[in-house]
Design a protein around this motif. Structure first.
Motif, PDB file in Angstrom:
ATOM      1  N   THR A 276      -0.168   7.442   0.384  1.00  0.00           N
ATOM      2  CA  THR A 276      -1.142   8.413  -0.137  1.00  0.00           C
ATOM      3  C   THR A 276      -2.460   7.760  -0.566  1.00  0.00           C
ATOM      4  O   THR A 276      -3.396   8.469  -0.955  1.00  0.00           O
ATOM      5  CB  THR A 276      -0.537   9.159  -1.347  1.00  0.00           C
ATOM      6  N   ASP A 277      -2.536   6.424  -0.504  1.00  0.00           N
ATOM      7  CA  ASP A 277      -3.812   5.759  -0.804  1.00  0.00           C
ATOM      8  C   ASP A 277      -4.856   6.177   0.224  1.00  0.00           C
ATOM      9  O   ASP A 277      -4.539   6.472   1.388  1.00  0.00           O
ATOM     10  CB  ASP A 277      -3.653   4.238  -0.743  1.00  0.00           C
ATOM     11  N   THR A 278      -6.108   6.177  -0.210  1.00  0.00           N
ATOM     12  CA  THR A 278      -7.183   6.452   0.743  1.00  0.00           C
ATOM     13  C   THR A 278      -7.605   5.153   1.425  1.00  0.00           C
ATOM     14  O   THR A 278      -7.288   4.056   0.957  1.00  0.00           O
ATOM     15  CB  THR A 278      -8.404   7.060   0.038  1.00  0.00           C
TER      16      THR A 278
ATOM     17  N   LYS B  35      -6.140   9.371   4.451  1.00  0.00           N
ATOM     18  CA  LYS B  35      -4.952   8.783   3.848  1.00  0.00           C
ATOM     19  C   LYS B  35      -4.451   7.619   4.706  1.00  0.00           C
ATOM     20  O   LYS B  35      -4.546   7.640   5.930  1.00  0.00           O
ATOM     21  CB  LYS B  35      -3.844   9.833   3.700  1.00  0.00           C
TER      22      LYS B  35
ATOM     23  N   GLU C 123      -9.571   3.041  -0.958  1.00  0.00           N
ATOM     24  CA  GLU C 123      -8.730   2.335  -1.928  1.00  0.00           C
ATOM     25  C   GLU C 123      -8.023   1.148  -1.267  1.00  0.00           C
ATOM     26  O   GLU C 123      -7.928   0.063  -1.853  1.00  0.00           O
ATOM     27  CB  GLU C 123      -7.695   3.303  -2.513  1.00  0.00           C
ATOM     28  N   ALA C 124      -7.547   1.343  -0.042  1.00  0.00           N
ATOM     29  CA  ALA C 124      -6.872   0.265   0.675  1.00  0.00           C
ATOM     30  C   ALA C 124      -7.841  -0.873   0.983  1.00  0.00           C
ATOM     31  O   ALA C 124      -7.486  -2.055   0.859  1.00  0.00           O
ATOM     32  CB  ALA C 124      -6.265   0.806   1.968  1.00  0.00           C
TER      33      ALA C 124
ATOM     34  N   LEU D 184       0.846  -1.191   0.000  1.00  0.00           N
ATOM     35  CA  LEU D 184       0.000   0.000   0.000  1.00  0.00           C
ATOM     36  C   LEU D 184       0.884   1.244   0.000  1.00  0.00           C
ATOM     37  O   LEU D 184       2.001   1.222   0.518  1.00  0.00           O
ATOM     38  CB  LEU D 184      -0.907   0.020   1.238  1.00  0.00           C
ATOM     39  N   LYS D 185       0.353   2.307  -0.589  1.00  0.00           N
ATOM     40  CA  LYS D 185       1.067   3.581  -0.595  1.00  0.00           C
ATOM     41  C   LYS D 185       0.540   4.472   0.520  1.00  0.00           C
ATOM     42  O   LYS D 185      -0.649   4.411   0.853  1.00  0.00           O
ATOM     43  CB  LYS D 185       0.876   4.291  -1.940  1.00  0.00           C
TER      44      LYS D 185
ATOM     45  N   THR E 234      -8.309  -2.940  -2.048  1.00  0.00           N
ATOM     46  CA  THR E 234      -7.127  -3.765  -2.316  1.00  0.00           C
ATOM     47  C   THR E 234      -7.106  -5.008  -1.427  1.00  0.00           C
ATOM     48  O   THR E 234      -6.906  -6.129  -1.913  1.00  0.00           O
ATOM     49  CB  THR E 234      -5.847  -2.947  -2.088  1.00  0.00           C
TER      50      THR E 234
END
Length: 299
Positions: free
Chosen positions: A187-189, A234, A192-193, A184-185, A196
């Motif tokens: 900056t992902d929300t 974030k 979004e996580a 995971l990044k 994933t």
């Protein structure tokens, strides 16, 4: 052939010597443990010396030491402090007591599994009906839990009705870890996580920045954020920043200890360059310990 008194004296000598850090044992100390007359001990020790089972150490700090033959006579392995196998009673380790040998006496009998435990040290603190835990052993990481159903004070043996037997595989975490890392990044929300993790059917993933692990996000973190209506938060603001990493060559037994001490459910594996290469969870460890694929099913 040794008399029962001589065997008891020799066993007591070995027990005391094991906890003395190599110091000689005085006859008075043996007499005190056995509740016998010191003169009787001295007379018997002379006989044991003539049989090559003990040796005398002269001087004010002198006494007796067991010989290698003494260990062989009583069927006791010669051990040192680095290979001590601990015994626990009421979750507390017993001092100056170790396991010399474990023999399973009734494995073929359905519904039964008794073990004869050869003890180094005094077994006076252990009574019939006590539940004890033994191990792990130094080589195979074997652990045994059971109830004491018999004891032989002469040979320092406990008979255990076992309830649990576990042996941790001599593998590394890399052997059983998930190597196809989902990353995971920061900056992902959270939304979004969550997508994933749902897509990959996992309940946590490391957060990576510049190829370094800076945190870990789990389903618990996601649920907490969603409950607070923070779907657009974030990942870097919701993740757990304290991440525990281990070298990929770490043994499974060591990983279990780390998880237990840190009270965590997963570890990130890194290589010698500290790059993340895998992840191991409690489920992975449980599967490795209970895996029966290597054993054929007997009809």
């Amino acid at each position: 052939m040794l008399s029962s008194v001589q065997k008891e004296i020799l066993q007591t000598l070995i027990n005391l010597y094991q906890s003395s850090n190599g110091k000689s044992i005085k006859g008075e100390d043996i007499a005190e443990v056995m509740n016998r007359n010191p003169g009787t001990i001295r007379n018997q020790m002379q006989a044991l010396r003539s049989l090559g089972l003990s040796k005398g150490v002269p001087g004010p700090r002198g006494g007796y030491k067991p010989t290698i033959e003494a260990y062989h006579t009583l069927n006791v392995s010669v051990t040192d402090s680095e290979s001590t196998v601990p015994i626990f009673k009421d979750n507390e380790e017993l001092e100056d007591v170790s396991v010399a040998k474990i023999e399973f006496t009734s494995v073929p009998n359905p519904g039964e599994c008794e073990a004869a435990i050869k003890i180094l040290g005094s077994i006076k603190e252990l009574d019939l009906g006590d539940i004890i835990r033994i191990g792990p052993t130094p080589v195979n990481n074997l652990g045994v839990i059971g109830e004491i159903v018999g004891r032989d004070d002469m040979d320092n043996i406990l008979l255990l009705d076992t309830t649990t037997i576990r042996s941790i595989p001599k593998k590394t975490v890399y052997d059983i870890a998930s190597l196809d890392l989902v990353l995971l990044k920061p900056t992902d929300t959270i939304k979004e996580a969550a997508n994933t993790l749902s897509k990959e059917t996992i309940d946590g993933a490391p957060v990576i920045e510049n190829n370094s692990v800076i945190g870990i996000l789990t389903l618990t973190d996601i649920v907490r954020a969603i409950a607070n209506s923070e779907e657009n938060l974030k990942v870097k603001d919701a993740m757990q920043k304290e991440v525990v990493t281990v070298n990929k060559d770490t043994k499974i037994a060591n990983a279990i200890e780390i998880m237990h001490n840190k009270d965590i459910g997963r570890l990130i594996l890194v290589n010698k360059n500290n790059d993340p290469v895998g992840i191991i969870t409690r489920t992975d460890i449980v599967n490795s310990v209970t895996n029966l694929e290597e054993f054929p099913i007997v009809q």
